[in-house]
Design a protein around this motif. Sequence first.
Motif, PDB file in Angstrom:
ATOM      1  N   LEU A   1      47.891  -7.617 -78.688  1.00 23.27           N
ATOM      2  CA  LEU A   1      48.430  -8.737 -79.621  1.00 23.27           C
ATOM      3  C   LEU A   1      48.463  -9.980 -79.036  1.00 23.27           C
ATOM      4  O   LEU A   1      48.971 -10.072 -77.909  1.00 23.27           O
ATOM      5  CB  LEU A   1      49.470  -8.218 -80.359  1.00 23.27           C
ATOM      6  CG  LEU A   1      49.399  -6.888 -81.260  1.00 23.27           C
ATOM      7  CD1 LEU A   1      50.738  -6.426 -81.823  1.00 23.27           C
ATOM      8  CD2 LEU A   1      48.493  -7.190 -82.341  1.00 23.27           C
TER       9      LEU A   1
ATOM     10  N   LEU B   1      49.632 -14.516 -79.429  1.00 23.96           N
ATOM     11  CA  LEU B   1      49.866 -15.745 -80.153  1.00 23.96           C
ATOM     12  C   LEU B   1      48.859 -16.946 -79.877  1.00 23.96           C
ATOM     13  O   LEU B   1      48.288 -16.966 -79.148  1.00 23.96           O
ATOM     14  CB  LEU B   1      51.223 -15.841 -79.625  1.00 23.96           C
ATOM     15  CG  LEU B   1      51.750 -16.669 -78.169  1.00 23.96           C
ATOM     16  CD1 LEU B   1      51.341 -17.844 -78.157  1.00 23.96           C
ATOM     17  CD2 LEU B   1      52.870 -16.320 -77.826  1.00 23.96           C
TER      18      LEU B   1
ATOM     19  N   LEU C   1      51.260 -12.727 -84.937  1.00 28.91           N
ATOM     20  CA  LEU C   1      50.553 -11.825 -83.999  1.00 28.91           C
ATOM     21  C   LEU C   1      49.196 -11.823 -84.598  1.00 28.91           C
ATOM     22  O   LEU C   1      48.891 -11.478 -85.862  1.00 28.91           O
ATOM     23  CB  LEU C   1      51.363 -10.616 -83.821  1.00 28.91           C
ATOM     24  CG  LEU C   1      52.531 -10.763 -83.286  1.00 28.91           C
ATOM     25  CD1 LEU C   1      53.196  -9.468 -83.239  1.00 28.91           C
ATOM     26  CD2 LEU C   1      52.469 -11.412 -82.119  1.00 28.91           C
TER      27      LEU C   1
END
Length: 146
Positions: free
Chosen positions: A49, A51, A109
């Motif tokens: 995941l 950002l 995310l």
Amino acid sequence: MKLPMNTLLFVAALVTGLPAAIAAEPAKVTAAEKSPFGTYLADSEGQSLYLFEADDAGKSTCYDACANAWPPLTTNGEPQAGKGIDADALGTVERPNGSMQVTYHGWPLYYFIKDKAPGDTKGQDVEGFGAEWYLVTPGGKKVHGE
């Protein structure tokens, strides 16, 4: 034959090539580890995941073509914390289509479409759609490394 909604969502995720966890109810965020990055966030299947530095805390700026390359981690219900994850840091933000995207320490995310297998980290330190993309530490910071 009538199929349950979970089955239909799972099949839709498989057909579109998106991680099956996108269809999960609710999403679960856990910790994974890989050199040289150390510990970072992953979904319950081990998919990395990320950002997006262009996002503001609690607000996604990745839509349309961006969301095709960087699919958001969405959830039906409150996201769940796996081992090593601060449950209080998990949250959601509503996307324009009404889906709920999982956030961690306010960061929305995302997956990376080129990550095909659990543990793939091809999206780390990639520039795209106007900003950099990074794996996320369990402390909610971007991962440095490599």
